[in-house]
Design a protein around this motif. Structure first.
Motif, PDB file in Angstrom:
ATOM      1  N   ILE A   1      -8.340   1.163   0.364  1.00  0.00           N
ATOM      2  CA  ILE A   1      -7.714   1.184   1.697  1.00  0.00           C
ATOM      3  C   ILE A   1      -8.753   0.945   2.812  1.00  0.00           C
ATOM      4  O   ILE A   1      -8.528   0.107   3.687  1.00  0.00           O
ATOM      5  CB  ILE A   1      -6.927   2.489   1.911  1.00  0.00           C
ATOM      6  CG1 ILE A   1      -5.656   2.486   1.060  1.00  0.00           C
ATOM      7  CG2 ILE A   1      -6.566   2.674   3.388  1.00  0.00           C
ATOM      8  CD1 ILE A   1      -4.877   3.791   1.103  1.00  0.00           C
ATOM      9  N   PRO A   2      -9.910   1.635   2.802  1.00  0.00           N
ATOM     10  CA  PRO A   2     -10.883   1.390   3.888  1.00  0.00           C
ATOM     11  C   PRO A   2     -11.499  -0.007   3.860  1.00  0.00           C
ATOM     12  O   PRO A   2     -12.102  -0.439   4.860  1.00  0.00           O
ATOM     13  CB  PRO A   2     -11.953   2.460   3.633  1.00  0.00           C
ATOM     14  CG  PRO A   2     -11.276   3.512   2.832  1.00  0.00           C
ATOM     15  CD  PRO A   2     -10.322   2.771   1.955  1.00  0.00           C
TER      16      PRO A   2
ATOM     17  N   LYS B   1      -3.060  -0.204  11.491  1.00  0.00           N
ATOM     18  CA  LYS B   1      -4.224   0.668  11.301  1.00  0.00           C
ATOM     19  C   LYS B   1      -3.804   2.129  11.167  1.00  0.00           C
ATOM     20  O   LYS B   1      -4.317   2.863  10.323  1.00  0.00           O
ATOM     21  CB  LYS B   1      -5.195   0.513  12.471  1.00  0.00           C
ATOM     22  CG  LYS B   1      -5.946  -0.818  12.520  1.00  0.00           C
ATOM     23  CD  LYS B   1      -6.860  -0.858  13.730  1.00  0.00           C
ATOM     24  CE  LYS B   1      -7.634  -2.169  13.825  1.00  0.00           C
ATOM     25  NZ  LYS B   1      -8.495  -2.213  15.026  1.00  0.00           N
TER      26      LYS B   1
ATOM     27  N   LEU C   1      -4.461   6.700   3.681  1.00  0.00           N
ATOM     28  CA  LEU C   1      -5.732   7.199   3.169  1.00  0.00           C
ATOM     29  C   LEU C   1      -5.739   8.728   3.187  1.00  0.00           C
ATOM     30  O   LEU C   1      -6.181   9.375   2.224  1.00  0.00           O
ATOM     31  CB  LEU C   1      -6.900   6.653   3.992  1.00  0.00           C
ATOM     32  CG  LEU C   1      -8.299   7.145   3.592  1.00  0.00           C
ATOM     33  CD1 LEU C   1      -8.606   6.806   2.136  1.00  0.00           C
ATOM     34  CD2 LEU C   1      -9.360   6.553   4.526  1.00  0.00           C
TER      35      LEU C   1
ATOM     36  N   THR D   1       0.830  -1.206   0.000  1.00  0.00           N
ATOM     37  CA  THR D   1       0.000   0.000   0.000  1.00  0.00           C
ATOM     38  C   THR D   1       0.865   1.256   0.000  1.00  0.00           C
ATOM     39  O   THR D   1       0.565   2.236  -0.688  1.00  0.00           O
ATOM     40  CB  THR D   1      -0.948   0.021   1.214  1.00  0.00           C
ATOM     41  OG1 THR D   1      -1.751  -1.152   1.203  1.00  0.00           O
ATOM     42  CG2 THR D   1      -1.854   1.243   1.182  1.00  0.00           C
TER      43      THR D   1
ATOM     44  N   TYR E   1      -6.426  -2.132   7.472  1.00  0.00           N
ATOM     45  CA  TYR E   1      -7.136  -0.923   7.900  1.00  0.00           C
ATOM     46  C   TYR E   1      -8.187  -1.254   8.955  1.00  0.00           C
ATOM     47  O   TYR E   1      -8.386  -0.490   9.905  1.00  0.00           O
ATOM     48  CB  TYR E   1      -7.794  -0.279   6.690  1.00  0.00           C
ATOM     49  CG  TYR E   1      -8.503   1.034   6.963  1.00  0.00           C
ATOM     50  CD1 TYR E   1      -7.829   2.241   6.855  1.00  0.00           C
ATOM     51  CD2 TYR E   1      -9.861   1.063   7.301  1.00  0.00           C
ATOM     52  CE1 TYR E   1      -8.468   3.446   7.090  1.00  0.00           C
ATOM     53  CE2 TYR E   1     -10.512   2.255   7.549  1.00  0.00           C
ATOM     54  CZ  TYR E   1      -9.813   3.455   7.441  1.00  0.00           C
ATOM     55  OH  TYR E   1     -10.462   4.648   7.688  1.00  0.00           O
ATOM     56  N   ASN E   2      -8.836  -2.395   8.802  1.00  0.00           N
ATOM     57  CA  ASN E   2      -9.968  -2.724   9.666  1.00  0.00           C
ATOM     58  C   ASN E   2      -9.613  -3.623  10.833  1.00  0.00           C
ATOM     59  O   ASN E   2     -10.185  -3.482  11.921  1.00  0.00           O
ATOM     60  CB  ASN E   2     -11.074  -3.390   8.830  1.00  0.00           C
ATOM     61  CG  ASN E   2     -11.726  -2.409   7.870  1.00  0.00           C
ATOM     62  OD1 ASN E   2     -12.422  -1.499   8.282  1.00  0.00           O
ATOM     63  ND2 ASN E   2     -11.496  -2.605   6.572  1.00  0.00           N
TER      64      ASN E   2
ATOM     65  N   MET F   1      -2.285   2.692   7.740  1.00  0.00           N
ATOM     66  CA  MET F   1      -3.277   2.693   6.663  1.00  0.00           C
ATOM     67  C   MET F   1      -4.141   3.952   6.715  1.00  0.00           C
ATOM     68  O   MET F   1      -4.517   4.492   5.665  1.00  0.00           O
ATOM     69  CB  MET F   1      -4.144   1.441   6.745  1.00  0.00           C
ATOM     70  CG  MET F   1      -3.375   0.135   6.517  1.00  0.00           C
ATOM     71  SD  MET F   1      -2.633  -0.003   4.864  1.00  0.00           S
ATOM     72  CE  MET F   1      -4.032  -0.567   3.902  1.00  0.00           C
ATOM     73  N   ARG F   2      -4.440   4.443   7.926  1.00  0.00           N
ATOM     74  CA  ARG F   2      -5.172   5.708   8.027  1.00  0.00           C
ATOM     75  C   ARG F   2      -4.336   6.850   7.435  1.00  0.00           C
ATOM     76  O   ARG F   2      -4.862   7.722   6.737  1.00  0.00           O
ATOM     77  CB  ARG F   2      -5.532   6.002   9.484  1.00  0.00           C
ATOM     78  CG  ARG F   2      -6.641   5.137  10.050  1.00  0.00           C
ATOM     79  CD  ARG F   2      -7.179   5.705  11.347  1.00  0.00           C
ATOM     80  NE  ARG F   2      -6.160   5.744  12.396  1.00  0.00           N
ATOM     81  CZ  ARG F   2      -5.932   4.763  13.268  1.00  0.00           C
ATOM     82  NH1 ARG F   2      -6.650   3.636  13.194  1.00  0.00           N
ATOM     83  NH2 ARG F   2      -5.002   4.876  14.192  1.00  0.00           N
TER      84      ARG F   2
END
Length: 621
Positions: free
Chosen positions: A129-130, A143, A150, A50, A135-136, A146-147
């Motif tokens: 990504i979400p 997390k 985004l 990512t 991310y989750n 990944m935030r």
């Protein structure tokens, strides 16, 4: 594929793969798995992959068709600071600089497409990504990463759209990947709708991104402070004037003050946070872009576009295509210096303003490494200098980064918005302007002059300060547009040029010619290099402001060289027609047409490829 729909057609997996392929570290991933076999689940199921996809978005900022050349030093001309060198042609870069560009000009093609490639890459990341596992349900560290990714994607998409809008006005816009777009032939969307969407996106991005001191990311990555500064820039563009399709007039909407409020608050947040500050040395701000990042310890450079790789796709030609000129046989390598200062710009700077000798290339390097003083029409944009890098051969790609957002801009944007909202500047707004001016005069507060306190006079002071502070950084043209001062400023500058040519008004003591001795280049500071030149009539602050004996037309004294100063500015340069009546294509902004030239035409082939796309603002297809 060359169709307009190409910018939305690329499939999700293939675009994610392209993002990987365009990163500087893609070789490491090739050792693990062939990117051509990666799906979006594989890409966004990995924090590392990512990150590579996000790097692929950043990649679309740089290169010849990004801020490595066209978006930085061609599209940004002309204003009252710089213009492109050479004679006018509607079909090359001079057509853009002279406001007479034809839709068939190929310089309009690739930058438009590259910006949309960046939007598409961002759309893919923003969608997937979400939905991703890290991310989750990843670790807290995953997390957070990944935030952050985004947030970067949202901020980058916002900036890509801003760049498209400020050059072309209303444009097609999609906020989903092309694979999800039911109809790839999109009509133009009103710019206000696009701006409102990206301002909301940036608000989300700001909530996701860490401050730079929290992430320790380099300033080639967008952090919270950079996103706030970008949001302020875009808010003032949304609240400013722009050329409208229906009326073909420069207009701003009645709700503009709410966007000034956004800009004021975002800038205030950055100021109060204290992560960034002014560099005590104006020169070091720009040396830090040349591989000397340690010279910006105060982090004035909030966000810069990184250049790398030594190629036209990911590197920049800054310092070669523009910047201070260097002879091919110079020990420091060849630099072309294709951007030229408006002669009157020299006299906008006050005596003692350290920005002048950094911003203006008053000399060029000869084959013998001497400093040759140039004529008034051949000064260059010297914030970019090949000799500040460690590349001293004939290379054109020098790894010089583009300064997209500085803390000085944050201060002045805050001061401008505060003044507009309050009907005059607050104490904090006055201090923000004062801080920039004091740094310009190397801390000598006695030289900065009085700062006005009325709304109109303070705004004029902001207009002047931004001219002096950001010359050659691609800001001035767009400032004038959002203030609806483009036509006025071009006309006023032409009047100044004519007064300069004739030696009238404020230029009545400016010499026709300058006499100087060739002196060795020592690679000292910009100011010292100028101070070490022997001019007839004294220092630069004497010789350039006072006519020499004989009115500047006498032969050069023994040992000195003469160059034209006022004499370099001809009637042709000012008005496009020489004294003999023959046309002169090297003149200043000769083809500006109000109600058209404020925006560029879309490249003709792109319009032809999309039956819903129109060529507007009076441009003929």
């Amino acid at each position: 594929m060359k169709k307009m729909k190409y910018i939305y057609r690329m499939g999700v997996a293939s675009m994610a793969t392209m993002a990987l392929l365009f990163t500087s570290s893609c070789e490491k991933y090739l050792e693990v798995e062939n990117p051509s076999n990666l799906t979006q689940d594989a890409v966004f199921g990995s924090v590392s992959y990512t990150n590579s996809a996000i790097t692929g978005i950043y990649n679309r900022l740089m290169g010849d068709d990004g801020y490595g050349s066209r978006l930085s030093i061609i599209y940004t001309q002309s204003a009252d600071d710089f213009k492109t060198s050479g004679s006018y042609s509607a079909l090359d870069r001079r057509g853009i600089s002279e406001y007479g560009v034809a839709p068939q000009n190929t310089e309009l093609n690739n930058p438009f497409r590259q910006l949309y490639e960046g939007i598409e890459r961002a759309n893919i990341c923003i969608k997937f990504i979400p939905l991703s596992e890290p991310y989750n349900s990843g670790t807290e560290s995953e997390k957070a990463q990944m935030r952050k990714f985004l947030g970067e994607a949202l901020a980058l998409r916002a900036w890509f759209f801003h760049e498209v809008i400020r050059n072309w006005g209303d444009v097609p816009a999609s906020f989903i990947p092309s694979a999800d777009q039911p109809d790839l032939y999109l009509e133009k969307m009103d710019r206000d709708e696009i701006y409102d969407q990206v301002l909301a996106d940036l608000e989300q991005a700001i909530a996701l991104l860490p401050w730079q001191t929290e992430s320790n990311d380099p300033n080639t990555r967008i952090t919270k402070g950079a996103a706030k500064g970008i949001r302020a820039r875009i808010a003032l563009a949304r609240g400013g004037y722009s050329l409208r399709r229906d009326s073909r007039k420069m207009e701003r909407r009645s709700d503009y003050l709410q966007y000034y409020q956004i800009a004021r608050q975002e800038c205030l947040d950055v100021i109060e946070r204290g992560d960034n500050g002014l560099n005590s040395s104006f020169e070091d701000v720009f040396k830090s872009l040349h591989g000397q990042s340690s010279l910006d310890a105060n982090r004035e450079m909030v966000f810069r576009v990184g250049a790398y790789g030594g190629n036209a796709r990911t590197d920049s030609k800054l310092g070669y295509a523009n910047g201070l000129r260097q002879n091919t046989s110079s020990s420091w390598g060849y630099a072309n210096g294709g951007v030229r200062a408006i002669p009157t710009y020299f006299y906008e700077f006050g005596i003692g303003d350290t920005r002048r000798d950094v911003t203006l290339g008053l000399f060029e390097l000869t084959a013998q490494d001497d400093k040759q003083v140039v004529t008034a029409i051949n000064m260059t944009d010297a914030k970019f200098r090949k000799y500040w890098t460690n590349i001293h051969d004939q290379s054109q790609t020098l790894g010089i980064d583009w300064p997209l957002l500085r803390y000085a801009d944050i201060l002045l944007l805050f001061a401008e918005a505060d003044n507009e909202l309050n009907g005059g500047p607050s104490v904090q707004a006055i201090q923000a302007l004062k801080d920039v001016r004091v740094r310009a005069y190397a801390g000598d507060e006695a030289k900065i002059g009085a700062i006005p306190t009325s709304k109109d006079e303070f705004f004029k002071a902001i207009v002047k300060e931004r001219l002096l502070e950001f010359g050659g950084e691609g800001i001035r043209k767009y400032d004038l547009l959002r203030w609806n001062l483009t036509e006025t400023t071009l006309n006023e500058t032409r009047e100044k040029l004519n007064a300069f040519r004739l030696g009238e008004g404020m230029y009545d003591n400016v010499p026709n010619r300058i006499y100087f001795k060739l002196s060795p280049f020592t690679n000292s500071s910009a100011t010292e290099e100028i101070l070490n030149i022997d001019f007839v009539g004294g220092t630069i602050d004497e010789a350039f402001y006072r006519s020499t004996p004989g009115g500047g037309s006498a032969p050069a004294p023994e040992g000195y060289t003469a160059i034209n100063w006022r004499d370099a500015v001809s009637n042709g340069y000012v008005y496009g027609v020489n004294d003999s009546g023959t046309p002169d294509g090297s003149g200043y902004a000769l083809h500006f047409k109000a109600g058209q030239s404020e925006l560029l035409p879309i490249y003709s082939e792109i319009v032809s490829e999309n039956y819903r796309l129109t060529q507007d603002y009076g441009y003929l297809q």
